[in-house]
Design a protein around this motif. Structure first.
Motif, mmCIF file in Angstrom:
data_model
loop_
_atom_site.group_PDB
_atom_site.id
_atom_site.type_symbol
_atom_site.label_atom_id
_atom_site.label_comp_id
_atom_site.label_asym_id
_atom_site.label_seq_id
_atom_site.Cartn_x
_atom_site.Cartn_y
_atom_site.Cartn_z
ATOM 1 N N ILE A 191 8.327 -4.249 14.743
ATOM 2 C CA ILE A 191 9.350 -5.307 14.676
ATOM 3 C C ILE A 191 9.149 -6.118 13.406
ATOM 4 C CG2 ILE A 191 10.342 -7.344 15.769
ATOM 5 C CD1 ILE A 191 9.274 -6.343 18.436
ATOM 6 N N ALA A 192 7.900 -6.524 13.167
ATOM 7 C CA ALA A 192 7.599 -7.321 11.971
ATOM 8 C C ALA A 192 7.959 -6.553 10.705
ATOM 9 C CB ALA A 192 6.117 -7.710 11.960
ATOM 10 N N PHE A 193 7.614 -5.266 10.662
ATOM 11 C CA PHE A 193 7.934 -4.443 9.493
ATOM 12 C C PHE A 193 9.441 -4.306 9.320
ATOM 13 C CE2 PHE A 193 8.894 -0.181 7.764
ATOM 14 C CZ PHE A 193 8.338 -0.318 6.506
ATOM 15 N N SER A 194 10.138 -4.061 10.408
ATOM 16 C CA SER A 194 11.585 -3.868 10.336
ATOM 17 C C SER A 194 12.310 -5.120 9.861
ATOM 18 C CB SER A 194 12.124 -3.450 11.712
ATOM 19 O OG SER A 194 13.514 -3.215 11.673
ATOM 20 N N LYS A 195 11.870 -6.271 10.325
ATOM 21 C CA LYS A 195 12.548 -7.525 10.007
ATOM 22 C C LYS A 195 12.094 -8.148 8.688
ATOM 23 C CE LYS A 195 13.697 -8.890 14.752
ATOM 24 N NZ LYS A 195 15.158 -8.977 14.528
ATOM 25 N N TYR A 196 10.911 -7.775 8.228
ATOM 26 C CA TYR A 196 10.366 -8.426 7.031
ATOM 27 C C TYR A 196 9.845 -7.409 6.016
ATOM 28 C CZ TYR A 196 10.682 -12.659 9.819
ATOM 29 O OH TYR A 196 11.152 -13.690 10.592
ATOM 30 N N SER A 197 10.741 -6.524 5.586
ATOM 31 C CA SER A 197 10.362 -5.555 4.549
ATOM 32 C C SER A 197 11.459 -5.349 3.507
ATOM 33 C CB SER A 197 10.004 -4.209 5.185
ATOM 34 O OG SER A 197 11.089 -3.696 5.926
ATOM 35 N N ASP A 198 12.674 -5.799 3.795
ATOM 36 C CA ASP A 198 13.793 -5.569 2.866
ATOM 37 C C ASP A 198 13.578 -6.225 1.508
ATOM 38 O OD1 ASP A 198 15.073 -4.069 4.740
ATOM 39 O OD2 ASP A 198 16.496 -5.620 5.352
ATOM 40 N N ASP A 199 12.808 -7.317 1.467
ATOM 41 C CA ASP A 199 12.625 -8.036 0.209
ATOM 42 C C ASP A 199 11.522 -7.449 -0.664
ATOM 43 O OD1 ASP A 199 10.645 -8.803 2.052
ATOM 44 O OD2 ASP A 199 10.296 -10.681 0.991
ATOM 45 N N MET A 200 10.864 -6.407 -0.177
ATOM 46 C CA MET A 200 9.798 -5.776 -0.966
ATOM 47 C C MET A 200 10.402 -5.085 -2.180
ATOM 48 S SD MET A 200 6.768 -6.105 0.806
ATOM 49 C CE MET A 200 5.728 -4.640 0.764
ATOM 50 N N ALA A 201 9.752 -5.219 -3.336
ATOM 51 C CA ALA A 201 10.220 -4.602 -4.575
ATOM 52 C C ALA A 201 9.533 -3.256 -4.774
ATOM 53 C CB ALA A 201 9.920 -5.517 -5.759
ATOM 54 N N PRO A 202 10.160 -2.355 -5.539
ATOM 55 C CA PRO A 202 9.515 -1.072 -5.820
ATOM 56 C C PRO A 202 8.099 -1.272 -6.368
ATOM 57 C CG PRO A 202 11.781 -1.019 -6.554
ATOM 58 C CD PRO A 202 11.508 -2.433 -6.144
ATOM 59 N N GLY A 203 7.152 -0.560 -5.785
ATOM 60 C CA GLY A 203 5.752 -0.678 -6.183
ATOM 61 C C GLY A 203 4.950 -1.616 -5.306
ATOM 62 N N ASP A 204 5.626 -2.482 -4.529
ATOM 63 C CA ASP A 204 4.907 -3.384 -3.626
ATOM 64 C C ASP A 204 4.228 -2.579 -2.519
ATOM 65 O OD1 ASP A 204 5.628 -5.629 -5.006
ATOM 66 O OD2 ASP A 204 7.221 -6.251 -3.630
ATOM 67 N N VAL A 205 3.012 -3.002 -2.182
ATOM 68 C CA VAL A 205 2.215 -2.296 -1.185
ATOM 69 C C VAL A 205 1.949 -3.203 0.010
ATOM 70 C CG1 VAL A 205 -0.019 -1.180 -0.731
ATOM 71 C CG2 VAL A 205 1.133 -0.841 -2.924
ATOM 72 N N GLY A 206 1.995 -2.643 1.193
ATOM 73 C CA GLY A 206 1.693 -3.398 2.399
ATOM 74 C C GLY A 206 0.957 -2.544 3.409
ATOM 75 N N VAL A 207 0.458 -3.188 4.476
ATOM 76 C CA VAL A 207 -0.286 -2.485 5.521
ATOM 77 C C VAL A 207 0.317 -2.814 6.874
ATOM 78 C CG1 VAL A 207 -2.521 -2.142 6.640
ATOM 79 C CG2 VAL A 207 -2.422 -2.588 4.175
ATOM 80 N N ILE A 208 0.697 -1.772 7.599
ATOM 81 C CA ILE A 208 1.098 -1.905 9.005
ATOM 82 C C ILE A 208 -0.146 -1.648 9.835
ATOM 83 C CG2 ILE A 208 2.604 -1.060 10.833
ATOM 84 C CD1 ILE A 208 4.401 0.133 8.613
ATOM 85 N N CYS A 209 -0.479 -2.556 10.740
ATOM 86 C CA CYS A 209 -1.694 -2.367 11.540
ATOM 87 C C CYS A 209 -1.465 -2.816 12.976
ATOM 88 C CB CYS A 209 -2.862 -3.155 10.944
ATOM 89 S SG CYS A 209 -4.405 -2.949 11.876
ATOM 90 N N SER A 210 -1.898 -1.984 13.904
ATOM 91 C CA SER A 210 -1.850 -2.366 15.315
ATOM 92 C C SER A 210 -3.212 -2.112 15.942
ATOM 93 C CB SER A 210 -0.754 -1.592 16.048
ATOM 94 O OG SER A 210 -0.917 -0.204 15.899
ATOM 95 N N PHE A 211 -3.489 -2.826 17.030
ATOM 96 C CA PHE A 211 -4.803 -2.729 17.661
ATOM 97 C C PHE A 211 -4.694 -3.191 19.100
ATOM 98 C CE2 PHE A 211 -4.236 -6.555 15.119
ATOM 99 C CZ PHE A 211 -4.462 -7.582 16.026
ATOM 100 N N GLY A 212 -5.610 -2.719 19.921
ATOM 101 C CA GLY A 212 -5.562 -3.133 21.318
ATOM 102 C C GLY A 212 -6.506 -2.352 22.192
ATOM 103 N N ALA A 213 -6.061 -2.123 23.446
ATOM 104 C CA ALA A 213 -6.903 -1.499 24.454
ATOM 105 C C ALA A 213 -7.417 -0.160 23.971
ATOM 106 C CB ALA A 213 -6.133 -1.332 25.761
ATOM 107 N N GLY A 214 -8.594 0.129 24.396
ATOM 108 C CA GLY A 214 -9.226 1.378 23.990
ATOM 109 C C GLY A 214 -10.725 1.201 23.767
ATOM 110 N N TYR A 215 -11.173 0.378 22.817
ATOM 111 C CA TYR A 215 -10.369 -0.285 21.781
ATOM 112 C C TYR A 215 -9.757 0.742 20.833
ATOM 113 C CZ TYR A 215 -12.864 -4.587 23.110
ATOM 114 O OH TYR A 215 -13.391 -5.658 23.794
ATOM 115 N N SER A 216 -8.622 0.389 20.269
ATOM 116 C CA SER A 216 -7.967 1.262 19.311
ATOM 117 C C SER A 216 -7.440 0.432 18.154
ATOM 118 C CB SER A 216 -6.807 2.012 19.973
ATOM 119 O OG SER A 216 -5.840 1.099 20.488
#
Length: 375
Positions: free
Chosen positions: A340-365
């Motif tokens: 959700i965060a990536f979908s709603k807050y990624s349109d303003d990224m410029a070519p070459g901009d780098v980001g990290v999608i990260c999730s974590f939780g039970a498992g641990y995972s």
């Protein structure tokens, strides 16, 4: 020959109904008063503990959550029910998860400028599935009219990033040209709404991400530079049977351990260093410094947890634009939160901009995906 996997489209299905903290507190406190009145003698005798009231201040301070979307609010807000009332569907009807996922998937396809004919595989990656089989993913595949194959996977709150790694690996190897990773989360069905310590945590939502070969992208997209997943076993976040609520062999029903349970203090202490190190090591292997990271799209579990991780990864307090939060509006949506965060807050990224999608939780995972804006 290796192919370069890219994200070309995302979609979010948001339920029509929402519950504010004020509504939730009113219902919970009414339930607590009713419980205390029914069990007044046991409470007075000291054999049973009284239920304390919840409050809007407590919820906001503990989580940063202000409201959440749900598939049914009537049952959750009924002090005599305190769980969603989800209609039993016939076997000939689309399941609730498939219905949610199809909406998100169609939005992802539209954003990518693609149709079902362009998709080779569907991965339904989510925390709680409404049935064991047939796979939810195959039902989604059928409803969308996709040829190819589909399968379910469950790595709790990390399901989306693990699903993205599986999709990216298949695209990279050449076994498929594209895959839809869908994350329909009916979190309200496995939450214990009668537990003050957690009754405010979850909401419902579905997300979808289209992963394709870079050569097939027709517009702006995000290159998946690399992915990394890790698991370490822990019982500190556990769900023994979800909303199925099966009784014990001795006939005792309504078992507390059948719903979401967690030892919050241990989770906070053990998960945060694990996640921060995981992201840091992943960045190091990609020769990325903190200043190279334009954005962190983190799992939306708890604002304090995300603030801690962001500060560890960047070496300073992240600006709101560097680490967008959506849990104030959506609450914890398990695997779907980071998407959700990536979908709603990624349109303003410029070519070459780098980001990290990260999730974590039970498992641990924990799963991380390093992406770079292209086009």
């Amino acid at each position: 020959m290796a192919f370069s996997p890219v994200i070309t489209g995302t979609g979010v299905f948001t339920p029509e109904q929402s519950i504010s903290n004020a509504e939730l507190v009113k219902a919970f406190n009414a339930y607590a008063d009713r419980y205390n009145a029914v069990h007044a003698d046991e409470i007075a005798a000291g054999t049973l503990e009284a239920k304390d009231h919840s409050s809007e201040e407590f919820i906001l301070k503990a989580s940063g959550i202000e409201r959440r979307y749900v598939m049914d609010k009537s049952g959750v807000l009924d002090p005599e029910v305190m769980h969603p009332l989800l209609r039993q569907r016939s076997d000939d009807e689309p399941g609730i998860m498939a219905e949610m996922a199809v909406d998100a998937a169609n939005k992802a396809l539209a954003q990518a400028g693609k149709t079902a004919a362009d998709v080779d595989a569907v991965i339904c990656a989510a925390s709680n599935h409404e049935r064991a089989y047939p796979a939810i993913a195959i039902e989604i595949q059928d409803l969308l009219g996709i040829d190819g194959f589909a399968f379910d996977m469950n790595v709790a709150c990390s399901s989306a990033t693990f699903g993205l790694q599986a999709a990216a690996d298949m695209v990279r190897s050449g076994s498929i040209r594209s895959a839809l990773v869908v994350n329909p989360e009916i979190c309200s069905a496995h939450l214990e709404w009668r537990d003050r310590d957690c009754h405010f945590i979850f909401g419902d939502v579905a997300t979808a991400t289209l992963v394709e070969r870079e050569e097939d992208a027709t517009g702006p997209h995000f290159a998946i530079r690399s992915t990394r997943c890790a698991t370490v076993f822990s019982n500190n976040i556990r769900n023994n049977n979800g909303f199925l609520r099966r009784s014990r062999p001795d006939g005792v029903k309504d078992r507390r351990d059948m719903q979401f349970m967690q030892n919050g203090r241990k989770v906070f202490k053990e998960v945060l260093p694990l996640v921060a190190k995981h992201i840091g090591d992943h960045m190091s292997d990609e020769a990325l410094e903190a200043n190279d990271i334009k954005r962190l799209w983190l799992h939306q579990a708890n604002k304090s947890m995300n603030d801690f991780i962001g500060k560890k990864v960047l070496g300073r307090d992240p600006a709101p634009s560097e680490q967008p939060n959506i849990l104030q509006d959506y609450a914890n949506t398990s695997s779907a939160g980071s998407i959700i965060a990536f979908s709603k807050y990624s349109d303003d990224m410029a070519p070459g901009d780098v980001g990290v999608i990260c999730s974590f939780g039970a498992g641990y995972s924990v799963g991380s995906v390093v992406v770079e804006r292209k086009g």
